[in-house]
Write an enzyme that holds these catalytic residues in place. Structure first.
Site, PDB file in Angstrom:
ATOM      1  N   GLU B  46       1.163  -4.437  13.058  1.00  0.00           N
ATOM      2  CA  GLU B  46       1.223  -2.986  13.174  1.00  0.00           C
ATOM      3  C   GLU B  46       2.533  -2.622  13.844  1.00  0.00           C
ATOM      4  O   GLU B  46       2.794  -3.034  14.976  1.00  0.00           O
ATOM      5  CB  GLU B  46       0.071  -2.481  14.036  1.00  0.00           C
ATOM      6  CG  GLU B  46      -1.262  -2.613  13.354  1.00  0.00           C
ATOM      7  CD  GLU B  46      -2.392  -2.508  14.348  1.00  0.00           C
ATOM      8  OE1 GLU B  46      -2.300  -1.710  15.291  1.00  0.00           O
ATOM      9  OE2 GLU B  46      -3.354  -3.266  14.195  1.00  0.00           O
ATOM     10  N   ASP B  57      -2.335   6.372  24.265  1.00  0.00           N
ATOM     11  CA  ASP B  57      -1.723   5.147  24.778  1.00  0.00           C
ATOM     12  C   ASP B  57      -1.611   5.108  26.285  1.00  0.00           C
ATOM     13  O   ASP B  57      -1.341   6.115  26.936  1.00  0.00           O
ATOM     14  CB  ASP B  57      -0.332   4.971  24.153  1.00  0.00           C
ATOM     15  CG  ASP B  57      -0.441   4.520  22.713  1.00  0.00           C
ATOM     16  OD1 ASP B  57      -1.058   3.471  22.488  1.00  0.00           O
ATOM     17  OD2 ASP B  57       0.055   5.228  21.819  1.00  0.00           O
TER      18      ASP B  57
END
Lengths: 393, 256
Positions: B46, B57
């Site tokens: 990814e 995140d």
């Protein structure tokens, strides 16, 4: 309502709920419950009671005579500055804490820029005895130290947002991250008409008390409930949406939203979102935001921390795009001068946010019998340092 | 069939995927890192494209995103770099990032350029199912790109079924409701969640991500799913001097 939200959470092209899957259950719970709860008779009774006895509503609609003489129209000020905690932010905080209680939430999080929403949230959490965590950009904590102290006195934990530009947008990111990690017991009290659906609609409904009262009060003053103009400042846009709400369907009422131009729209130091922004996605909704060609969010600037936000609520984006409201902008200098004028003509020290709306009066062309309502969204105590430095008092 | 479908058809267990941010720590190492990861044995990758406000995140990936932006990474530059991708890397590649940069780039153009570069799928955490279905799914299908949906311990069974129906390569199971970079703790309730999803016998394979940082957490995840994704732990390795030489050792430390 013609300009209201549809079932998918959209206002025309704007709105929706652009959230990671981790937030889906929280937001979905709110979406399913919010109308049921806020239309419930017990909820309404408790909300109205607290607005009356605790906040001090209705806030006066004051006919400002010296302003009226100066600008050649009937100028009315909707005095949200007289609310408990000093601004309109408390209306939404009361509504959301009552909602959080009914959802069985044990923990409240909030973001704040200037600290007004953080103080309002800390206040209602103290009132209800619920744990309160406020995220605030590290830079804003330094700029607004008295509000940090107020929140702490009220029992809230203030957590510095240290990511990105360390201001309001980053505080919002940190609050969203907290909510992702605490999906079951926590309610996030968003302070403006921004965020994923149903927040923009829910916050607008809680703030709509401003225009509901105004209609009634204007009728007492003038015999007519509709003014020619309604004006308010816009950061995320909660006081403006509350001030516009019950006038939206009355097409004869001209709505004027005043953004912060900072040092000038083209100076590179501005927060005039509709002038500088493009359509995109920010903090969970499709709206207009300031961004680079590559889609990175641009840090805005305004002397007023409450208008220092790179987007506007999705309903504002819609009203702008279809021209139902006029979006204009006012610079730091114009706002500060207007703030001082308000002190000297009317004996009211306005928040610098609200002074942006007042500054727009200079630029309007009124007829002698026009009725004009300006939302005085907050008081200027928190801004004394800025005023003192600017005018050398 | 894209490369992801071929991979999942051929291999059912212990699949290892690695995440890293394009443009971090250096602007021009995107393909070098992919090549090193393939040599080290990773099954698919990814590649994150950075965003200024990555709400899903934790600090490690936030920091790598900011550094990548400071280094000058943009979607235009990334697609420029990816022109050589398929000359040097053959394992499946996903792009991962937030929706606003894609909207600015143009969703249709994004899908087309991703397909031209040889990308197999996309993960966009803040692109909702409704908007994907009503506005964008055609662009993904026309370009043979898989859209990967996330599932959390709070996702209802009904919604998991819907996600399974919309998915055409794999489903990304989050180890907990958290942002990236946490520690995987397998509590009873999490174990129940994995078992619950496994018992649903979904048509798509499942890959567990968030909180997978070493062989112990990787092995644990592989008991319940077809594989796992390592992100923040690898991005931390990239913070070290001489990271290119350490990539193969890192991958072997996760899955010997």
């Amino acid at each position: 309502m013609k300009y209201g939200v549809n079932e998918q959470g959209y206002y025309g092209d704007f709105g929706g709920a652009y959230i990671p899957e981790m937030l889906y259950p929280n937001v979905e719970e709110l979406r399913q419950q919010y109308l049921k709860i806020i239309n419930d008779a017990d909820f309404k009774a408790e909300f109205d009671q607290l607005l009356k006895d605790y906040v001090g509503r209705p806030s006066p609609l004051y006919h400002a005579k010296r302003y009226s003489e100066k600008y050649g129209a009937n100028i009315f000020l909707k005095r949200e500055d007289l609310n408990h905690t000093g601004s309109h932010k408390i209306n939404n905080a009361i509504g959301q804490i009552l909602l959080a209680k009914r959802l069985g939430k044990k923990r409240i999080i909030a973001e704040t820029g200037a600290g007004q929403h953080g103080v309002a949230t800390a206040t209602v959490c103290a009132l209800m005895g619920i744990e309160c965590i406020v995220y605030m950009g590290e830079v804003d904590m330094a700029r607004q130290a008295p509000n940090v102290a107020r929140m702490k006195m009220l029992g809230a934990k203030v957590v510095p947002a240290k990511s990105g530009s360390k201001t309001l947008k980053d505080a919002t990111n940190e609050a969203l991250r907290d909510w992702i990690g605490n999906p079951v017991d926590t309610h996030y009290i968003i302070g403006s008409v921004v965020g994923p659906y149903p927040y923009p609609d829910m916050v607008a409904r809680f703030q709509s008390i401003i225009s509901a009262e105004t209609k009634q009060q204007l009728k007492e003053h003038t015999g007519k409930e509709l003014p020619e103009y309604v004006m308010a400042c816009v950061g995320g846009g909660s006081n403006a949406m509350g001030m516009f709400y019950h006038f939206l369907d009355d097409e004869s009422v001209k709505l004027v939203a005043v953004e912060a131009a900072g040092k000038g729209v083209d100076s590179g130091h501005s927060a005039a979102t509709t002038f500088l922004g493009k359509e995109g996605v920010l903090h969970g909704s499709r709206t207009i935001l300031m961004q680079t060609d590559d889609g990175q969010v641009v840090e805005p600037y305004s002397v007023s921390a409450g208008l220092d936000y790179p987007g506007i609520g999705p309903q504002h984006a819609h009203l702008y795009k279809i021209n139902r409201a006029q979006y204009v902008s006012v610079t730091d200098d114009e706002a500060l001068q207007a703030g001082l004028l308000c002190c000297q003509l009317e004996g009211i020290i306005p928040a610098i946010e609200s002074a942006h709306a007042l500054a727009q009066l200079e630029k309007m062309k009124f007829k002698a019998d026009d009725n004009v309502v300006v939302c005085l969204s907050g008081r200027g105590d928190k801004d004394l340092d800025t005023y003192i430095k600017y005018f050398n008092y | 069939m894209n490369r992801l479908n071929q991979l999942f058809a051929a291999k059912k267990d212990n699949l290892l995927s690695i995440y890293y941010t394009a443009g971090y720590p250096a602007i021009d190492t995107t393909i070098d890192i992919a090549e090193a990861l393939e040599k080290a044995g990773a099954d698919f990758l990814e590649i994150g494209f950075p965003y200024s406000d990555p709400v899903a995140d934790g600090p490690t990936i936030q920091n790598s995103s900011q550094q990548a932006l400071d280094n000058g990474m943009t979607l235009n530059l990334l697609f420029e770099q990816l022109k050589d991708l398929r000359k040097r890397v053959s394992i499946p590649i996903l792009l991962m990032g937030y929706v606003n940069p894609i909207v600015q780039f143009g969703v249709e153009r994004f899908c087309k350029m991703a397909a031209e570069a040889g990308v197999d799928g996309v993960i966009v955490p803040d692109l909702p199912m409704y908007e994907y279905e009503t506005l964008y799914s055609g662009f993904f299908k026309d370009n043979n790109l898989s859209n990967i949906f996330l599932v959390t311990p709070q996702t209802s069974e009904e919604r998991i079924r819907k996600i399974d129906n919309l998915s055409d390569s794999f489903i990304y199971l989050l180890s907990s409701s958290s942002i990236t970079g946490g520690n995987l703790s397998v509590s009873n309730s999490i174990e129940d969640y994995y078992k619950r999803v496994k018992a649903m016998e979904l048509k798509n394979p499942t890959i567990i991500g968030f909180g997978i940082s070493n062989s112990e957490t990787f092995n644990k995840a592989c008991q319940y799913a077809n594989g796992a994704i390592v992100g923040s732990a690898f991005v931390k390795l990239l913070e070290q001097d001489g990271y290119m030489g350490k990539i193969s050792g890192f991958v072997r430390s996760i899955r010997p």
